[in-house]
Design a protein around this motif. Structure first.
Motif, mmCIF file in Angstrom:
data_model
loop_
_atom_site.group_PDB
_atom_site.id
_atom_site.type_symbol
_atom_site.label_atom_id
_atom_site.label_comp_id
_atom_site.label_asym_id
_atom_site.label_seq_id
_atom_site.Cartn_x
_atom_site.Cartn_y
_atom_site.Cartn_z
ATOM 1 N N ARG A 84 1.297 -1.311 -0.026
ATOM 2 C CA ARG A 84 -0.046 -0.411 0.373
ATOM 3 C C ARG A 84 0.749 1.566 -0.343
ATOM 4 N N ASP A 85 2.397 1.283 0.298
ATOM 5 C CA ASP A 85 2.579 2.370 0.911
ATOM 6 C C ASP A 85 4.041 1.848 -0.491
ATOM 7 N N LYS A 86 3.975 2.152 -1.047
ATOM 8 C CA LYS A 86 4.384 1.864 -2.911
ATOM 9 C C LYS A 86 5.723 0.729 -2.561
ATOM 10 N N LEU A 87 6.362 0.453 -1.280
ATOM 11 C CA LEU A 87 7.532 0.044 -1.261
ATOM 12 C C LEU A 87 8.127 -1.400 -1.700
ATOM 13 N N ILE A 88 7.193 -2.074 -1.897
ATOM 14 C CA ILE A 88 7.293 -3.675 -2.626
ATOM 15 C C ILE A 88 6.326 -3.233 -3.864
ATOM 16 N N ASP A 89 6.341 -3.895 -5.541
ATOM 17 C CA ASP A 89 5.418 -3.799 -5.868
ATOM 18 C C ASP A 89 4.487 -4.556 -6.093
ATOM 19 N N GLU A 90 3.816 -5.282 -7.196
ATOM 20 C CA GLU A 90 2.144 -5.506 -6.583
ATOM 21 C C GLU A 90 2.522 -7.492 -6.627
ATOM 22 N N GLU A 91 3.995 -7.637 -7.997
ATOM 23 C CA GLU A 91 4.559 -8.503 -8.128
ATOM 24 C C GLU A 91 5.175 -9.585 -6.858
ATOM 25 N N GLN A 92 5.479 -8.684 -5.929
ATOM 26 C CA GLN A 92 6.424 -9.116 -4.837
ATOM 27 C C GLN A 92 5.190 -9.243 -4.146
ATOM 28 N N TYR A 93 4.245 -8.056 -4.167
ATOM 29 C CA TYR A 93 2.976 -8.582 -2.650
ATOM 30 C C TYR A 93 2.296 -9.729 -3.209
ATOM 31 N N VAL A 94 2.081 -9.937 -4.126
ATOM 32 C CA VAL A 94 1.057 -11.480 -4.604
ATOM 33 C C VAL A 94 2.329 -12.905 -3.798
ATOM 34 N N GLN A 95 3.646 -12.800 -5.003
ATOM 35 C CA GLN A 95 4.602 -13.405 -4.739
ATOM 36 C C GLN A 95 5.109 -13.959 -3.054
ATOM 37 N N ILE A 96 4.770 -12.848 -2.385
ATOM 38 C CA ILE A 96 5.504 -13.258 -0.782
ATOM 39 C C ILE A 96 3.844 -12.718 0.105
ATOM 40 N N SER A 97 3.010 -12.783 0.013
ATOM 41 C CA SER A 97 1.917 -12.661 0.394
ATOM 42 C C SER A 97 1.421 -14.263 0.419
ATOM 43 N N GLY A 98 1.738 -14.415 -0.512
ATOM 44 C CA GLY A 98 1.148 -16.230 -0.449
ATOM 45 C C GLY A 98 1.630 -16.847 -0.017
ATOM 46 N N LYS A 99 3.329 -16.641 -0.198
ATOM 47 C CA LYS A 99 3.622 -17.608 0.289
ATOM 48 C C LYS A 99 3.494 -17.620 2.266
ATOM 49 N N TYR A 100 3.251 -16.765 2.859
ATOM 50 C CA TYR A 100 2.789 -16.639 3.726
ATOM 51 C C TYR A 100 1.180 -16.861 3.982
ATOM 52 N N ALA A 101 0.463 -16.980 3.510
ATOM 53 C CA ALA A 101 -0.461 -17.767 3.109
ATOM 54 C C ALA A 101 -0.337 -18.821 3.276
ATOM 55 N N ASP A 102 0.455 -19.151 2.431
ATOM 56 C CA ASP A 102 0.285 -21.474 2.609
ATOM 57 C C ASP A 102 1.108 -21.401 4.036
#
Length: 143
Positions: free
Chosen positions: A40-58
């Motif tokens: 949200r604060d644009k410290l990471i881009d959408e692709e990074q967010y999806v990848q990292i978020s997916g890892k934590y969701a798993d």
């Protein structure tokens, strides 16, 4: 059975492991929420967010499954663990009886099937409870 010292220790061990998993689950959830804030604060881009978020969701999914296993295992060692109170009462009522009566048959037998070849199948009302007890006993002996 669950009042035995060994079983009480196992109850405590499962409880401590469940607490440890809860703490790890809470931390992982907080980190996952922080990842969204970074996006949200644009410290990471959408692709990074999806990848990292997916890892934590798993990881959250895995921890939740492990927590469920620990709680289920702990419940089996609880002092209050009862498979079926009605079954216990029926068994205790007839425990010291040495002669089969009609009343006992009505209490325990669900149905009797007589086959043409003279085989007889007797289905008990509490077969599922007995099977659960056998499985639980086998698991405890294996541990």
């Amino acid at each position: 059975m669950n009042a035995k010292t060994n079983n009480l220790k196992k109850y405590d061990i499962y409880g401590k492991e469940a607490d440890r998993i809860r703490k790890e689950l809470q931390k992982t959830t907080e980190v996952k929420a922080g990842i969204f804030e970074d996006y949200r604060d644009k410290l990471i881009d959408e692709e990074q967010y999806v990848q990292i978020s997916g890892k934590y969701a798993d990881k959250i999914k895995e921890l939740t499954a492990r927590l469920d296993e620990m709680l289920k295992a702990q419940a089996a060692y609880s002092r209050e663990y009862h498979i079926d109170e009605e079954w216990k009462e029926v068994v205790e009522k007839y425990l010291n009886k040495r002669k089969l009566t009609r009343e006992m048959v009505e209490a325990f037998v669900d149905k009797v099937v007589v086959h043409e070849d003279a085989r007889v199948d007797v289905y008990l009302k509490y077969d599922d409870v007995l099977n659960d007890l056998k499985i639980l006993s086998a698991e405890r002996e294996a541990v």
